[in-house]
Design an enzyme around this catalytic site. Structure first.
Site, PDB file in Angstrom:
ATOM      1  N   HIS A 247      -4.731  -1.719   4.402  1.00  0.00           N
ATOM      2  CA  HIS A 247      -3.364  -1.717   3.868  1.00  0.00           C
ATOM      3  C   HIS A 247      -3.136  -0.625   2.830  1.00  0.00           C
ATOM      4  O   HIS A 247      -2.006  -0.370   2.450  1.00  0.00           O
ATOM      5  CB  HIS A 247      -3.025  -3.077   3.248  1.00  0.00           C
ATOM      6  CG  HIS A 247      -3.724  -3.306   1.948  1.00  0.00           C
ATOM      7  ND1 HIS A 247      -5.036  -3.721   1.892  1.00  0.00           N
ATOM      8  CD2 HIS A 247      -3.322  -3.148   0.670  1.00  0.00           C
ATOM      9  CE1 HIS A 247      -5.400  -3.817   0.634  1.00  0.00           C
ATOM     10  NE2 HIS A 247      -4.392  -3.478  -0.137  1.00  0.00           N
TER      11      HIS A 247
HETATM   12  C1  UD1 Z   1       0.111  -4.916  -2.398  1.00  0.00           C
HETATM   13  C2  UD1 Z   1      -0.664  -4.454  -3.627  1.00  0.00           C
HETATM   14  C3  UD1 Z   1      -2.128  -4.248  -3.266  1.00  0.00           C
HETATM   15  C4  UD1 Z   1      -2.686  -5.473  -2.597  1.00  0.00           C
HETATM   16  C5  UD1 Z   1      -1.845  -5.789  -1.369  1.00  0.00           C
HETATM   17  C6  UD1 Z   1      -2.333  -6.999  -0.606  1.00  0.00           C
HETATM   18  C7  UD1 Z   1       0.559  -3.114  -5.281  1.00  0.00           C
HETATM   19  C8  UD1 Z   1       0.755  -1.736  -5.820  1.00  0.00           C
HETATM   20  N1  UD1 Z   1      -0.149  -3.201  -4.149  1.00  0.00           N
HETATM   21  O1  UD1 Z   1       0.094  -3.838  -1.482  1.00  0.00           O
HETATM   22  O2  UD1 Z   1      -2.864  -3.986  -4.434  1.00  0.00           O
HETATM   23  O3  UD1 Z   1      -4.039  -5.249  -2.244  1.00  0.00           O
HETATM   24  O4  UD1 Z   1      -0.508  -6.043  -1.827  1.00  0.00           O
HETATM   25  O5  UD1 Z   1      -1.577  -7.202   0.549  1.00  0.00           O
HETATM   26  O6  UD1 Z   1       1.044  -4.052  -5.857  1.00  0.00           O
HETATM   27  N2  UD1 Z   1       5.743  -6.196   3.384  1.00  0.00           N
HETATM   28  C9  UD1 Z   1       6.315  -7.088   4.233  1.00  0.00           C
HETATM   29  N3  UD1 Z   1       6.241  -8.409   3.918  1.00  0.00           N
HETATM   30  C10 UD1 Z   1       5.644  -8.850   2.777  1.00  0.00           C
HETATM   31  C11 UD1 Z   1       5.087  -7.899   1.917  1.00  0.00           C
HETATM   32  C12 UD1 Z   1       5.135  -6.582   2.225  1.00  0.00           C
HETATM   33  O7  UD1 Z   1       6.849  -6.748   5.268  1.00  0.00           O
HETATM   34  O8  UD1 Z   1       5.609 -10.063   2.558  1.00  0.00           O
HETATM   35  C13 UD1 Z   1       5.790  -4.770   3.743  1.00  0.00           C
HETATM   36  C14 UD1 Z   1       7.049  -4.077   3.270  1.00  0.00           C
HETATM   37  O9  UD1 Z   1       7.366  -3.096   4.198  1.00  0.00           O
HETATM   38  C15 UD1 Z   1       6.600  -3.410   2.001  1.00  0.00           C
HETATM   39  C16 UD1 Z   1       5.178  -3.037   2.357  1.00  0.00           C
HETATM   40  O10 UD1 Z   1       4.705  -4.108   3.166  1.00  0.00           O
HETATM   41  O11 UD1 Z   1       7.378  -2.311   1.649  1.00  0.00           O
HETATM   42  C17 UD1 Z   1       4.296  -2.871   1.165  1.00  0.00           C
HETATM   43  O12 UD1 Z   1       4.306  -4.040   0.362  1.00  0.00           O
HETATM   44  P1  UD1 Z   1       3.960  -3.927  -1.197  1.00  0.00           P
HETATM   45  O13 UD1 Z   1       3.987  -5.266  -1.808  1.00  0.00           O
HETATM   46  O14 UD1 Z   1       4.754  -2.877  -1.837  1.00  0.00           O
HETATM   47  O15 UD1 Z   1       2.473  -3.395  -1.226  1.00  0.00           O
HETATM   48  P2  UD1 Z   1       1.211  -3.766  -0.327  1.00  0.00           P
HETATM   49  O16 UD1 Z   1       0.897  -2.602   0.509  1.00  0.00           O
HETATM   50  O17 UD1 Z   1       1.330  -5.099   0.340  1.00  0.00           O
END
Ligand code: UD1
Length: 404
Positions: A247
């Site tokens: 991820h």
């Molecule tokens: C976040 C954390 C990371 C952690 C990871 C676990 C930060 C900077 N990063 O990364 O440290 O290891 O979570 O998963 O806080 N999305 C969905 N549904 C969700 C959540 C996310 O579709 O429930 C998608 C969205 O497109 C979003 C992308 O994933 O923009 C990234 O999500 P985000 O929470 O920004 O960061 P992660 O990559 O999940």
């Protein structure tokens, strides 16, 4: 007198870390206990606890399924922050969280891990004059391109109590000038959850997990596109298999890193089937750069929805090898005695590394390196290893310290 604690979660790994803390806090409320690891202290009689979810992760299988399965109570407040750039996620979190703090006036804000919610809420708490305790303090990758590293350093800098997993984390903090009395080595809270859930996970049937979550799977000689195939489910249940999770933006946001990783997956899948529970971010980026169909056509690769904690633990228990860029899986592999290939050039969890007696190798994303490390790992059986205080009782030590 009641101690008022407010804890914060935002993203999937936070939920895994907060579950044992919430449980230990409930138990500590009515007990007079002592704790190992920190100075023995009498535990306060009453505790009031408020759980705040920033809403950073919101998909049912990234959030609600973890609350349900790990027995975490419904959050008292959900800030509904959702997705966005780092700045918009953190800015909105800070604005909303300030209102929560002004209304709740806790004695302590407890934050976990290194996600955006962790850094945003610890900053606001400190600015509002509320004491901050950071669970999983002192980890350092020394890689400032990772948003998590920035979050770790910022959070530790503003925290009053730094609850660390091991002596390496203590040393990192001391080098940064943190006073000894602010550091409390308590062990690894991820391992509390692993130990608590191990039994329930062992009773799950891998076949049922895969059938529930499968998105796509192409068997050999029959390239299929997003057609779930039972052939690979049967192979996985009967033979050795690998698990991969990814991820990190550095791995999943760019076409060239995906090309390298898919090449490595293709090579490993000639040796054994691979289960890939795909993170929403990774899936969205693969689709955007036009490689989703190519991934679905890799023979012996089984793509699934994100799994629940117990489901992933169950598959991990029987896996031959794990490939990952997640921190939590590196630690779980150590305890389960599984070879772990970390698709990064650094780790904030050096206790897991082979050179420190662990099971984890840093392999980056070069397909040749990954393949070489994969065959090396197959030839070198690992044994489970348990660093001091990674014993399933970290949350109890944290509660004793906080309530003293
Ligand atoms: C976040 C954390 C990371 C952690 C990871 C676990 C930060 C900077 N990063 O990364 O440290 O290891 O979570 O998963 O806080 N999305 C969905 N549904 C969700 C959540 C996310 O579709 O429930 C998608 C969205 O497109 C979003 C992308 O994933 O923009 C990234 O999500 P985000 O929470 O920004 O960061 P992660 O990559 O999940």
């Amino acid at each position: 007198m009641a101690v008022r604690i407010l804890s914060v979660v935002g993203a999937r790994p936070n939920f895994i870390k907060i579950a044992p803390f919430v449980r230990a806090l409930a138990l500590a409320t009515d007990s007079l206990g002592t704790a190992q690891g920190c100075q023995s202290d009498r535990v306060a009689k009453t505790v009031s606890h408020v759980l705040v979810h920033t809403g950073q992760h919101y998909d049912p299988n990234m959030s609600a399924s973890f609350f349900r399965e790990l027995g975490i109570p419904e959050p008292d407040l959900n800030l509904g922050i959702g997705s966005g750039s780092h700045a918009s996620q953190m800015g909105r979190t800070m604005i909303e969280f300030e209102q929560v703090l002004l209304a709740e006036r806790p004695d302590w804000v407890v934050v976990v891990g290194d996600v955006n919610a962790t850094a945003a809420c610890s900053l606001v708490a400190r600015q509002c004059g509320v004491r901050v305790a950071h669970i999983e303090a002192g980890l350092r990758s020394f890689d400032w391109t990772m948003p998590e590293e920035i979050n770790r350093v910022v959070t530790d800098r503003v925290s009053n109590l730094l609850l660390t997993p091991d002596h390496l984390a203590d040393e990192n903090l001391r080098r940064e000038g943190v006073a000894d009395d602010a550091i409390c080595r308590v062990g690894n809270i991820m391992i509390d959850t692993l130990e608590y859930e191990r039994h329930a996970a062992a009773s799950l049937d891998p076949r049922e997990i895969l059938i529930r979550a499968i998105i796509s799977s192409a068997p050999y000689g029959e390239p299929s596109l997003a057609i779930p195939s039972m052939h690979n489910v049967d192979l996985i249940c009967a033979h050795d298999y690998a698990i991969i999770t990814l991820h990190r933006p550095s791995n999943v946001d760019h076409a060239d890193s995906w090309q390298r990783i898919l090449q490595a997956i293709r090579a490993i899948a000639t040796e054994m089937p691979i289960v890939f529970p795909i993170h929403p971010r990774a899936k969205a980026r693969l689709a955007e750069i036009g490689l989703w169909d190519a991934a679905c056509r890799i023979p012996n690769l089984l793509l699934t929805q994100p799994l629940t904690y117990r489901e992933l633990l169950r598959l991990h228990m029987s896996a031959r090898v794990v490939l990952t860029d997640s921190g939590g899986l590196q630690e779980e592999a150590l305890i389960l005695g599984k070879p772990c290939l970390t698709l990064r050039s650094n780790t904030e969890r050096p206790a897991t590394l082979v050179e420190n007696g662990g099971t984890n190798r840093l392999v980056g994303t070069d397909p040749i390196n990954i393949a070489v490390a994969f065959y090396e790992a197959l030839g070198n059986p690992c044994v489970p290893r348990r660093p001091p205080l990674w014993d399933g009782h970290t949350a109890e030590r944290i509660c004793a310290r906080l309530l003293s």
